[in-house]
Scaffold this active site. Sequence first.
Site, PDB file in Angstrom:
ATOM      1  N   ARG A 146      -7.776 -29.057  30.545  1.00  0.00           N
ATOM      2  CA  ARG A 146      -7.175 -28.016  29.704  1.00  0.00           C
ATOM      3  C   ARG A 146      -7.781 -27.957  28.318  1.00  0.00           C
ATOM      4  O   ARG A 146      -7.701 -26.955  27.633  1.00  0.00           O
ATOM      5  CB  ARG A 146      -5.671 -28.270  29.552  1.00  0.00           C
ATOM      6  CG  ARG A 146      -4.902 -28.261  30.860  1.00  0.00           C
ATOM      7  CD  ARG A 146      -3.489 -28.775  30.650  1.00  0.00           C
ATOM      8  NE  ARG A 146      -3.554 -30.159  30.171  1.00  0.00           N
ATOM      9  CZ  ARG A 146      -2.580 -30.766  29.509  1.00  0.00           C
ATOM     10  NH1 ARG A 146      -1.468 -30.141  29.216  1.00  0.00           N
ATOM     11  NH2 ARG A 146      -2.718 -32.024  29.117  1.00  0.00           N
ATOM     12  N   GLU A 193      -4.846 -36.343  16.738  1.00  0.00           N
ATOM     13  CA  GLU A 193      -4.180 -36.370  15.442  1.00  0.00           C
ATOM     14  C   GLU A 193      -5.276 -36.323  14.384  1.00  0.00           C
ATOM     15  O   GLU A 193      -6.293 -36.995  14.517  1.00  0.00           O
ATOM     16  CB  GLU A 193      -3.376 -37.661  15.273  1.00  0.00           C
ATOM     17  CG  GLU A 193      -2.180 -37.767  16.179  1.00  0.00           C
ATOM     18  CD  GLU A 193      -1.435 -39.089  16.005  1.00  0.00           C
ATOM     19  OE1 GLU A 193      -2.028 -40.070  15.516  1.00  0.00           O
ATOM     20  OE2 GLU A 193      -0.252 -39.135  16.378  1.00  0.00           O
ATOM     21  N   ASP A 199      -4.318 -28.076   0.906  1.00  0.00           N
ATOM     22  CA  ASP A 199      -5.269 -27.972   2.012  1.00  0.00           C
ATOM     23  C   ASP A 199      -6.139 -26.742   1.795  1.00  0.00           C
ATOM     24  O   ASP A 199      -5.644 -25.690   1.378  1.00  0.00           O
ATOM     25  CB  ASP A 199      -4.549 -27.814   3.362  1.00  0.00           C
ATOM     26  CG  ASP A 199      -4.013 -29.117   3.909  1.00  0.00           C
ATOM     27  OD1 ASP A 199      -4.077 -30.137   3.213  1.00  0.00           O
ATOM     28  OD2 ASP A 199      -3.510 -29.114   5.050  1.00  0.00           O
ATOM     29  N   ARG A 211     -22.841 -25.908  -0.353  1.00  0.00           N
ATOM     30  CA  ARG A 211     -21.773 -25.792  -1.351  1.00  0.00           C
ATOM     31  C   ARG A 211     -21.702 -27.111  -2.104  1.00  0.00           C
ATOM     32  O   ARG A 211     -21.474 -28.149  -1.523  1.00  0.00           O
ATOM     33  CB  ARG A 211     -20.438 -25.477  -0.679  1.00  0.00           C
ATOM     34  CG  ARG A 211     -20.418 -24.115   0.022  1.00  0.00           C
ATOM     35  CD  ARG A 211     -19.035 -23.833   0.596  1.00  0.00           C
ATOM     36  NE  ARG A 211     -18.992 -22.606   1.348  1.00  0.00           N
ATOM     37  CZ  ARG A 211     -18.589 -21.424   0.874  1.00  0.00           C
ATOM     38  NH1 ARG A 211     -18.196 -21.325  -0.379  1.00  0.00           N
ATOM     39  NH2 ARG A 211     -18.574 -20.366   1.647  1.00  0.00           N
ATOM     40  N   TYR A 262     -10.299 -29.341   4.320  1.00  0.00           N
ATOM     41  CA  TYR A 262     -10.099 -30.563   3.563  1.00  0.00           C
ATOM     42  C   TYR A 262      -8.758 -30.583   2.847  1.00  0.00           C
ATOM     43  O   TYR A 262      -8.207 -29.556   2.483  1.00  0.00           O
ATOM     44  CB  TYR A 262     -11.236 -30.821   2.581  1.00  0.00           C
ATOM     45  CG  TYR A 262     -11.543 -29.754   1.563  1.00  0.00           C
ATOM     46  CD1 TYR A 262     -11.226 -29.928   0.228  1.00  0.00           C
ATOM     47  CD2 TYR A 262     -12.198 -28.585   1.934  1.00  0.00           C
ATOM     48  CE1 TYR A 262     -11.545 -28.980  -0.724  1.00  0.00           C
ATOM     49  CE2 TYR A 262     -12.523 -27.620   0.996  1.00  0.00           C
ATOM     50  CZ  TYR A 262     -12.188 -27.822  -0.331  1.00  0.00           C
ATOM     51  OH  TYR A 262     -12.498 -26.864  -1.269  1.00  0.00           O
ATOM     52  N   LYS A 317     -23.383 -19.802  -9.070  1.00  0.00           N
ATOM     53  CA  LYS A 317     -22.832 -20.923  -9.839  1.00  0.00           C
ATOM     54  C   LYS A 317     -23.534 -22.231  -9.459  1.00  0.00           C
ATOM     55  O   LYS A 317     -23.893 -23.019 -10.328  1.00  0.00           O
ATOM     56  CB  LYS A 317     -21.326 -21.024  -9.575  1.00  0.00           C
ATOM     57  CG  LYS A 317     -20.638 -22.150 -10.309  1.00  0.00           C
ATOM     58  CD  LYS A 317     -19.139 -22.136 -10.104  1.00  0.00           C
ATOM     59  CE  LYS A 317     -18.782 -22.473  -8.679  1.00  0.00           C
ATOM     60  NZ  LYS A 317     -17.331 -22.601  -8.458  1.00  0.00           N
ATOM     61  N   ASP A 318     -23.738 -22.457  -8.167  1.00  0.00           N
ATOM     62  CA  ASP A 318     -24.357 -23.717  -7.729  1.00  0.00           C
ATOM     63  C   ASP A 318     -25.831 -23.796  -8.084  1.00  0.00           C
ATOM     64  O   ASP A 318     -26.378 -24.893  -8.177  1.00  0.00           O
ATOM     65  CB  ASP A 318     -24.153 -23.913  -6.221  1.00  0.00           C
ATOM     66  CG  ASP A 318     -22.718 -24.279  -5.875  1.00  0.00           C
ATOM     67  OD1 ASP A 318     -21.932 -24.603  -6.793  1.00  0.00           O
ATOM     68  OD2 ASP A 318     -22.362 -24.236  -4.674  1.00  0.00           O
TER      69      ASP A 318
END
Length: 193
Positions: A34, A39, A58, A69, A141, A185-186
């Site tokens: 299936r 977790e 989160d 990034r 994250y 920006k980066d």
Amino acid sequence: MAKGDQTTSGNFTFTETGIEGVLVVDTKSFGDARGYFTETYKKPDFEAGGIACDFVQDNQSSSVKGVLRGLHFQINHPQSKLVRVVKGAVFDVCVDLREGSATYGKWEGVVLSAENRRQFFIPRGFAHGFLVLSDEAEFCYKCDDVYHPNDEGGLMWNDPAIGIEWPALEGDEAFDEGKIVLSDKDKKHPAFK
């Protein structure tokens, strides 16, 4: 504990890296015809594994191949981060910015993918970034402080003083800096020194 030392708690294995406090987290998955179940976070098990954070935010992003990034950090409101990938693959990196640390200015990196279901824990005091290796990636994250837009800092992603060894994108034989996609920006972050 030393690099490679492991602690297991519940369905999680926590592996020490070469930088104190930075951990790779492997998770047991249970699958059949299936699909699978795993977790991704369980506070008591993470505390037993050495990660005692009160996560308060989160985040999730989607990026295409070659997007880099980072390297980002917050100056006055540093964040611990627990990062993972739910689609595709990235090379995730942190750089130690903790003055007085034995590994100040050193980096650690790990491939995170939907297939390996691996997570990377980065404590407060680090710059963080990732490079998308697959055609597309969805990156998730947890943070232990909220984002403060006026508190951003950054480091140049290809600073030779740091010397991050970025891997090749999927399908390429070698790393090609010309394929890296950065935000405006980066592109402007200063060198480490």
